[in-house]
Write an enzyme that holds these catalytic residues in place. Sequence first.
Site, PDB file in Angstrom:
ATOM      1  N   GLU A 106      50.432  33.956  -6.879  1.00 12.33           N
ATOM      2  CA  GLU A 106      50.197  34.038  -8.327  1.00 12.33           C
ATOM      3  C   GLU A 106      49.414  32.799  -8.748  1.00 12.33           C
ATOM      4  OE1 GLU A 106      50.999  36.126 -11.261  1.00 12.33           O
ATOM      5  OE2 GLU A 106      49.701  34.514 -11.966  1.00 12.33           O
ATOM      6  N   GLY A 138      44.474  34.224  -5.412  1.00 12.74           N
ATOM      7  CA  GLY A 138      44.684  35.331  -4.479  1.00 12.74           C
ATOM      8  C   GLY A 138      43.465  35.614  -3.619  1.00 12.74           C
ATOM      9  N   ASP A 155      48.668  43.445  -7.686  1.00 13.36           N
ATOM     10  CA  ASP A 155      49.420  43.721  -8.916  1.00 13.36           C
ATOM     11  C   ASP A 155      48.810  42.870 -10.020  1.00 13.36           C
ATOM     12  OD1 ASP A 155      51.299  44.297 -10.818  1.00 13.36           O
ATOM     13  OD2 ASP A 155      52.931  43.187  -9.861  1.00 13.36           O
ATOM     14  N   SER A 156      47.602  43.223 -10.404  1.00 14.63           N
ATOM     15  CA  SER A 156      46.819  42.326 -11.260  1.00 14.63           C
ATOM     16  C   SER A 156      46.897  42.725 -12.721  1.00 14.63           C
ATOM     17  CB  SER A 156      45.357  42.381 -10.822  1.00 14.63           C
ATOM     18  OG  SER A 156      44.835  43.664 -11.112  1.00 14.63           O
ATOM     19  N   THR A 157      46.351  41.844 -13.558  1.00 17.21           N
ATOM     20  CA  THR A 157      46.064  42.206 -14.942  1.00 17.21           C
ATOM     21  C   THR A 157      44.750  42.989 -14.944  1.00 17.21           C
ATOM     22  OG1 THR A 157      44.965  40.097 -15.164  1.00 17.21           O
ATOM     23  CG2 THR A 157      47.242  40.189 -15.871  1.00 17.21           C
ATOM     24  N   PRO A 162      41.267  35.783 -15.370  1.00 17.72           N
ATOM     25  CA  PRO A 162      41.482  35.374 -13.981  1.00 17.72           C
ATOM     26  C   PRO A 162      41.418  36.527 -12.970  1.00 17.72           C
ATOM     27  CG  PRO A 162      43.521  35.152 -15.294  1.00 17.72           C
ATOM     28  CD  PRO A 162      42.406  35.466 -16.244  1.00 17.72           C
TER      29      PRO A 162
HETATM   30  N1  AG3 Z   1      49.693  44.805 -14.362  1.00 16.71           N
HETATM   31  C1  AG3 Z   1      48.899  45.878 -14.933  1.00 16.71           C
HETATM   32  C2  AG3 Z   1      49.073  45.947 -16.402  1.00 16.71           C
HETATM   33  C3  AG3 Z   1      47.882  46.412 -17.128  1.00 16.71           C
HETATM   34  C4  AG3 Z   1      48.249  46.743 -18.508  1.00 16.71           C
HETATM   35  N2  AG3 Z   1      47.126  46.791 -19.360  1.00 16.71           N
HETATM   36  C5  AG3 Z   1      47.211  46.686 -20.685  1.00 16.71           C
HETATM   37  N3  AG3 Z   1      48.372  46.554 -21.265  1.00 16.71           N
HETATM   38  N4  AG3 Z   1      46.126  46.738 -21.394  1.00 16.71           N
HETATM   39  C6  AG3 Z   1      51.070  44.836 -14.541  1.00 16.71           C
HETATM   40  C7  AG3 Z   1      51.776  43.709 -13.876  1.00 16.71           C
HETATM   41  C8  AG3 Z   1      53.221  44.012 -13.718  1.00 16.71           C
HETATM   42  N5  AG3 Z   1      53.771  43.327 -12.618  1.00 16.71           N
END
Ligand code: AG3
Length: 274
Positions: A106, A138, A155-157, A162
């Site tokens: 992370e 990562g 498991d990204s945003t 980033p």
């Molecule tokens: N990651 C993906 C979440 C994306 C949500 N997008 C949004 N709310 N616009 C989740 C990480 C959980 N471990």
Amino acid sequence: MDLWYTEKQTENVGITCKVKETLHAEKTDFQDLAVLDTLQFGRMLVLDGMVQATLADEFVYHEMITHVPLFTHPRPQDVVVIGGGDGGAIREILHHPSVRSATLVEIDRRVVEVSRRFLPEISGGLADARVTVRYEDGIKHIAGAKGRYDCVMVDSTEPVGPAVGLFSREFYQDIYAALREDGIFVAQTESPFFNQDLIRGTFQSIREVFPIARLYLASVPTYPSGLWSFTVGSRRYDPLKARLPEKLPFATRYYTPAVHRGAFALPAFVEALL
Ligand code: AG3
């Protein structure tokens, strides 16, 4: 006074939740980070204004990003999660008896620290002896990890801030190399309603890099459009042909062998993206 939080999911759509309390808010070195207590979904982790996980529905996402690849691989031992600082994916990985190491990479240490403090239901697995948490990029970690993992989970945003590089073909190539010869990889790949170009592009890249590429779906109410996609790249095992146990060795709330198979049955408009 009523307090409401809105995530603007697109230029023209938002999701709005009534907030009981703002438990935490800060600007980290990488992003805005907040934990809200909402009436409908319970505690909620928000990064850069985007909902990442809520206590009410995180099980869907975390079970589906982990158990689909881990039950496809016959004996996953060494697993790495890129991103995922809330620890939800790690919690699920640890249920698999063959797993001997689970590494969390992370970039933002504050996501882990704040999740540990306010979201113990999600982050609890991070204290397990099999877990190593690394606060690093990562992309660099994967580039330096040749043949080390049975499973890589991204498991990204969203691909802003980033996480941009986590959706690139070069990164998928490095993931291929970071896997053992029968390794498997999965990435969260956004909404088939709102992110069609992204799904098309990532699927294309993953198919160019891996002999097996598959997309699957799950329903996550707090994510944009409520329908979410994941893409698998696999060096040997096809998640569609996986020999799944009839009875799972642990309890789940969303994932079942039938859900595993069904998740790959794509609506025509999604199939048409690939
Ligand atoms: N990651 C993906 C979440 C994306 C949500 N997008 C949004 N709310 N616009 C989740 C990480 C959980 N471990």
